[in-house]
Design a protein around this motif. Structure first.
Motif, PDB file in Angstrom:
ATOM      1  N   CYS A 245     -17.248  -3.476   3.017  1.00  0.00           N
ATOM      2  CA  CYS A 245     -17.308  -2.296   2.156  1.00  0.00           C
ATOM      3  C   CYS A 245     -16.939  -2.699   0.733  1.00  0.00           C
ATOM      4  O   CYS A 245     -15.813  -3.151   0.481  1.00  0.00           O
ATOM      5  CB  CYS A 245     -16.379  -1.214   2.670  1.00  0.00           C
ATOM      6  N   PHE A 246     -17.891  -2.536  -0.176  1.00  0.00           N
ATOM      7  CA  PHE A 246     -17.745  -2.955  -1.565  1.00  0.00           C
ATOM      8  C   PHE A 246     -17.462  -1.760  -2.465  1.00  0.00           C
ATOM      9  O   PHE A 246     -17.846  -0.631  -2.165  1.00  0.00           O
ATOM     10  CB  PHE A 246     -19.026  -3.634  -2.048  1.00  0.00           C
ATOM     11  N   GLN A 247     -16.844  -2.048  -3.623  1.00  0.00           N
ATOM     12  CA  GLN A 247     -16.593  -1.061  -4.661  1.00  0.00           C
ATOM     13  C   GLN A 247     -16.643  -1.791  -6.005  1.00  0.00           C
ATOM     14  O   GLN A 247     -16.704  -3.022  -6.040  1.00  0.00           O
ATOM     15  CB  GLN A 247     -15.224  -0.411  -4.470  1.00  0.00           C
ATOM     16  N   PRO A 248     -16.642  -1.063  -7.125  1.00  0.00           N
ATOM     17  CA  PRO A 248     -16.553  -1.753  -8.413  1.00  0.00           C
ATOM     18  C   PRO A 248     -15.278  -2.591  -8.492  1.00  0.00           C
ATOM     19  O   PRO A 248     -14.255  -2.276  -7.881  1.00  0.00           O
ATOM     20  CB  PRO A 248     -16.518  -0.599  -9.421  1.00  0.00           C
ATOM     21  N   ALA A 249     -15.349  -3.694  -9.233  1.00  0.00           N
ATOM     22  CA  ALA A 249     -14.231  -4.625  -9.334  1.00  0.00           C
ATOM     23  C   ALA A 249     -13.001  -3.970  -9.942  1.00  0.00           C
ATOM     24  O   ALA A 249     -13.089  -2.953 -10.646  1.00  0.00           O
ATOM     25  CB  ALA A 249     -14.646  -5.840 -10.160  1.00  0.00           C
ATOM     26  N   ASP A 250     -11.854  -4.581  -9.661  1.00  0.00           N
ATOM     27  CA  ASP A 250     -10.559  -4.222 -10.279  1.00  0.00           C
ATOM     28  C   ASP A 250     -10.008  -2.881  -9.806  1.00  0.00           C
ATOM     29  O   ASP A 250      -9.234  -2.248 -10.519  1.00  0.00           O
ATOM     30  CB  ASP A 250     -10.657  -4.242 -11.813  1.00  0.00           C
ATOM     31  N   ARG A 251     -10.399  -2.463  -8.623  1.00  0.00           N
ATOM     32  CA  ARG A 251      -9.804  -1.277  -8.009  1.00  0.00           C
ATOM     33  C   ARG A 251      -9.003  -1.702  -6.787  1.00  0.00           C
ATOM     34  O   ARG A 251      -9.290  -2.724  -6.168  1.00  0.00           O
ATOM     35  CB  ARG A 251     -10.877  -0.267  -7.611  1.00  0.00           C
ATOM     36  N   PRO A 252      -7.984  -0.923  -6.394  1.00  0.00           N
ATOM     37  CA  PRO A 252      -7.173  -1.316  -5.230  1.00  0.00           C
ATOM     38  C   PRO A 252      -7.972  -1.256  -3.936  1.00  0.00           C
ATOM     39  O   PRO A 252      -8.858  -0.417  -3.767  1.00  0.00           O
ATOM     40  CB  PRO A 252      -6.035  -0.287  -5.230  1.00  0.00           C
ATOM     41  N   GLU A 253      -7.635  -2.154  -3.020  1.00  0.00           N
ATOM     42  CA  GLU A 253      -8.278  -2.155  -1.713  1.00  0.00           C
ATOM     43  C   GLU A 253      -7.677  -1.086  -0.808  1.00  0.00           C
ATOM     44  O   GLU A 253      -6.550  -0.617  -1.031  1.00  0.00           O
ATOM     45  CB  GLU A 253      -8.143  -3.541  -1.067  1.00  0.00           C
ATOM     46  N   LEU A 254      -8.409  -0.715   0.203  1.00  0.00           N
ATOM     47  CA  LEU A 254      -7.987   0.351   1.116  1.00  0.00           C
ATOM     48  C   LEU A 254      -6.629   0.052   1.735  1.00  0.00           C
ATOM     49  O   LEU A 254      -5.792   0.957   1.878  1.00  0.00           O
ATOM     50  CB  LEU A 254      -9.043   0.533   2.210  1.00  0.00           C
ATOM     51  N   ALA A 255      -6.386  -1.208   2.114  1.00  0.00           N
ATOM     52  CA  ALA A 255      -5.140  -1.557   2.793  1.00  0.00           C
ATOM     53  C   ALA A 255      -3.905  -1.277   1.939  1.00  0.00           C
ATOM     54  O   ALA A 255      -2.805  -1.102   2.483  1.00  0.00           O
ATOM     55  CB  ALA A 255      -5.167  -3.027   3.208  1.00  0.00           C
ATOM     56  N   GLY A 256      -4.072  -1.224   0.626  1.00  0.00           N
ATOM     57  CA  GLY A 256      -2.950  -0.969  -0.253  1.00  0.00           C
ATOM     58  C   GLY A 256      -2.798   0.477  -0.671  1.00  0.00           C
ATOM     59  O   GLY A 256      -1.935   0.794  -1.512  1.00  0.00           O
ATOM     60  N   LEU A 257      -3.606   1.361  -0.090  1.00  0.00           N
ATOM     61  CA  LEU A 257      -3.583   2.781  -0.458  1.00  0.00           C
ATOM     62  C   LEU A 257      -3.022   3.619   0.683  1.00  0.00           C
ATOM     63  O   LEU A 257      -3.388   3.411   1.840  1.00  0.00           O
ATOM     64  CB  LEU A 257      -4.992   3.268  -0.798  1.00  0.00           C
ATOM     65  N   PRO A 258      -2.169   4.585   0.403  1.00  0.00           N
ATOM     66  CA  PRO A 258      -1.666   5.452   1.480  1.00  0.00           C
ATOM     67  C   PRO A 258      -2.734   6.445   1.927  1.00  0.00           C
ATOM     68  O   PRO A 258      -3.568   6.878   1.129  1.00  0.00           O
ATOM     69  CB  PRO A 258      -0.486   6.176   0.820  1.00  0.00           C
ATOM     70  N   TYR A 259      -2.698   6.787   3.206  1.00  0.00           N
ATOM     71  CA  TYR A 259      -3.594   7.814   3.734  1.00  0.00           C
ATOM     72  C   TYR A 259      -2.956   9.176   3.494  1.00  0.00           C
ATOM     73  O   TYR A 259      -1.838   9.440   3.948  1.00  0.00           O
ATOM     74  CB  TYR A 259      -3.837   7.602   5.224  1.00  0.00           C
ATOM     75  N   ARG A 260      -3.634  10.046   2.764  1.00  0.00           N
ATOM     76  CA  ARG A 260      -3.102  11.356   2.389  1.00  0.00           C
ATOM     77  C   ARG A 260      -3.994  12.450   2.983  1.00  0.00           C
ATOM     78  O   ARG A 260      -4.951  12.902   2.351  1.00  0.00           O
ATOM     79  CB  ARG A 260      -3.030  11.476   0.874  1.00  0.00           C
ATOM     80  N   PRO A 261      -3.706  12.884   4.211  1.00  0.00           N
ATOM     81  CA  PRO A 261      -4.581  13.856   4.894  1.00  0.00           C
ATOM     82  C   PRO A 261      -4.686  15.192   4.173  1.00  0.00           C
ATOM     83  O   PRO A 261      -5.662  15.916   4.354  1.00  0.00           O
ATOM     84  CB  PRO A 261      -3.933  14.013   6.278  1.00  0.00           C
ATOM     85  N   GLU A 262      -3.711  15.509   3.315  1.00  0.00           N
ATOM     86  CA  GLU A 262      -3.787  16.786   2.594  1.00  0.00           C
ATOM     87  C   GLU A 262      -4.985  16.835   1.660  1.00  0.00           C
ATOM     88  O   GLU A 262      -5.417  17.922   1.252  1.00  0.00           O
ATOM     89  CB  GLU A 262      -2.494  17.031   1.799  1.00  0.00           C
ATOM     90  N   ARG A 263      -5.540  15.676   1.312  1.00  0.00           N
ATOM     91  CA  ARG A 263      -6.718  15.662   0.443  1.00  0.00           C
ATOM     92  C   ARG A 263      -7.943  16.258   1.128  1.00  0.00           C
ATOM     93  O   ARG A 263      -8.921  16.612   0.457  1.00  0.00           O
ATOM     94  CB  ARG A 263      -7.024  14.231  -0.005  1.00  0.00           C
ATOM     95  N   LEU A 264      -7.918  16.365   2.447  1.00  0.00           N
ATOM     96  CA  LEU A 264      -9.054  16.949   3.155  1.00  0.00           C
ATOM     97  C   LEU A 264      -9.303  18.388   2.714  1.00  0.00           C
ATOM     98  O   LEU A 264     -10.424  18.894   2.840  1.00  0.00           O
ATOM     99  CB  LEU A 264      -8.827  16.895   4.675  1.00  0.00           C
ATOM    100  N   THR A 265      -8.282  19.058   2.213  1.00  0.00           N
ATOM    101  CA  THR A 265      -8.475  20.432   1.753  1.00  0.00           C
ATOM    102  C   THR A 265      -9.398  20.513   0.538  1.00  0.00           C
ATOM    103  O   THR A 265      -9.901  21.587   0.209  1.00  0.00           O
ATOM    104  CB  THR A 265      -7.133  21.099   1.410  1.00  0.00           C
ATOM    105  N   ASP A 266      -9.641  19.373  -0.129  1.00  0.00           N
ATOM    106  CA  ASP A 266     -10.577  19.329  -1.258  1.00  0.00           C
ATOM    107  C   ASP A 266     -12.028  19.343  -0.788  1.00  0.00           C
ATOM    108  O   ASP A 266     -12.937  19.585  -1.594  1.00  0.00           O
ATOM    109  CB  ASP A 266     -10.379  18.056  -2.097  1.00  0.00           C
ATOM    110  N   LEU A 267     -12.252  19.067   0.502  1.00  0.00           N
ATOM    111  CA  LEU A 267     -13.610  18.855   1.020  1.00  0.00           C
ATOM    112  C   LEU A 267     -14.062  20.055   1.845  1.00  0.00           C
ATOM    113  O   LEU A 267     -13.233  20.788   2.398  1.00  0.00           O
ATOM    114  CB  LEU A 267     -13.630  17.580   1.870  1.00  0.00           C
ATOM    115  N   PRO A 268     -15.381  20.241   1.950  1.00  0.00           N
ATOM    116  CA  PRO A 268     -15.885  21.399   2.711  1.00  0.00           C
ATOM    117  C   PRO A 268     -15.587  21.310   4.199  1.00  0.00           C
ATOM    118  O   PRO A 268     -15.330  20.255   4.727  1.00  0.00           O
ATOM    119  CB  PRO A 268     -17.391  21.370   2.430  1.00  0.00           C
TER     120      PRO A 268
END
Length: 268
Positions: A245-268
């Motif tokens: 899974c690729f992304q633009p350079a110089d962004r943090p990788e998934l392993a270094g990011l916390p999972y925040r389930p409350e963000r699901l409320t932003d989605l339909p």
């Protein structure tokens, strides 16, 4: 409807409009076989440690068992007896042959166009095993909601290159993709499903879905907003794949990011 992996799908731009790019036999038979051997070696080392109790165990809301060991998460098949591994993620750091694919120009050249960035970075990676006879289905979903819970709006820029280590058929659990579904953005989620991540197929148009069958060594590329699923493997042969899974350079990788389930409320 099935795709002929040897047929012409038109220009890369045309494929991108459909939401996925299939590159048949991008890797040769010998190199594909070597990648399969690397995958099995990694799996053996990791699961030996997991069985020795050298892992941190968690249970996902849907009841699936996850174990963290050697910097990867072992996702066990929920109903396989004897136990079988569904996936390992992240994984390329455990073997140089797998890791080398991140800079393979056969993969990065089209991926730069899909991601829309000249310089690519890693987001995450996974080995899916889909073992013969026990590999389970994965219901309609988008990768985007899970990634959004970790990366926020940057998740829109993530895309996957799926390297087929075995021949892929409808019978052994090939991906089924809804062409053009990425253009509609986040799909309605199934609120009754425990993780809150799966697509509500009753409120999502999945007509016209195509089954992506392809020989080993082929690579399928798609962004995280594409609606897709895969069936169970009811054959006598494994259906293994490596996902980068690729992304633009110089962004943090998934392993270094916390999972925040409350963000699901932003989605339909």
């Amino acid at each position: 409807m099935s795709l002929d992996p040897l047929g012409s799908l038109g220009s890369l731009d045309g494929q991108l409009d459909r939401g996925f790019v299939l590159l048949p036999r991008l890797l040769g038979p010998a190199e594909t076989a070597a990648l399969g051997e690397a995958a099995e070696s990694v799996l053996s080392r990791v699961t030996d440690k997991a069985r020795d109790g050298k892992a941190d165990v968690a249970v996902w809301p849907d009841g699936h068992r996850l174990e963290k060991v050697d910097g990867t998460t072992v996702h066990w098949e929920p109903e396989a007896r004897p136990p079988a591994v569904r996936s390992l993620s992240p994984v390329t750091h455990l073997d140089p042959a797998l890791d080398a694919l991140w800079t393979d120009d056969r993969i990065t050249a089209p991926m730069r166009r899909i991601v829309g960035a000249e310089r690519l970075g890693r987001f995450t990676c996974k080995l899916n095993f889909k073992r013969a006879g026990v590999g389970s289905e994965f219901r309609w979903h988008q990768d985007y909601p899970y990634w959004y819970c970790c990366a926020g709006p940057d998740a829109r820029d993530v895309a996957t290159a799926m390297v087929f280590l075995d021949d892929v058929t409808a019978d052994n659990g090939a991906l089924v993709i809804v062409p053009g579904s990425h253009r509609a953005g986040p799909a309605p989620r199934d609120r009754a499903e425990p993780t809150g991540l799966l697509v509500d197929a009753e409120r999502t148009d999945v007509r016209g879905a195509v089954t992506v069958e392809a020989p080993a060594g082929s690579v399928l590329m798609f962004p995280g907003l594409v609606v897709h699923r895969s069936g169970p493997n009811r054959t006598a042969h494994d259906r293994r794949s490596l996902l980068l899974c690729f992304q633009p350079a110089d962004r943090p990788e998934l392993a270094g990011l916390p999972y925040r389930p409350e963000r699901l409320t932003d989605l339909p």
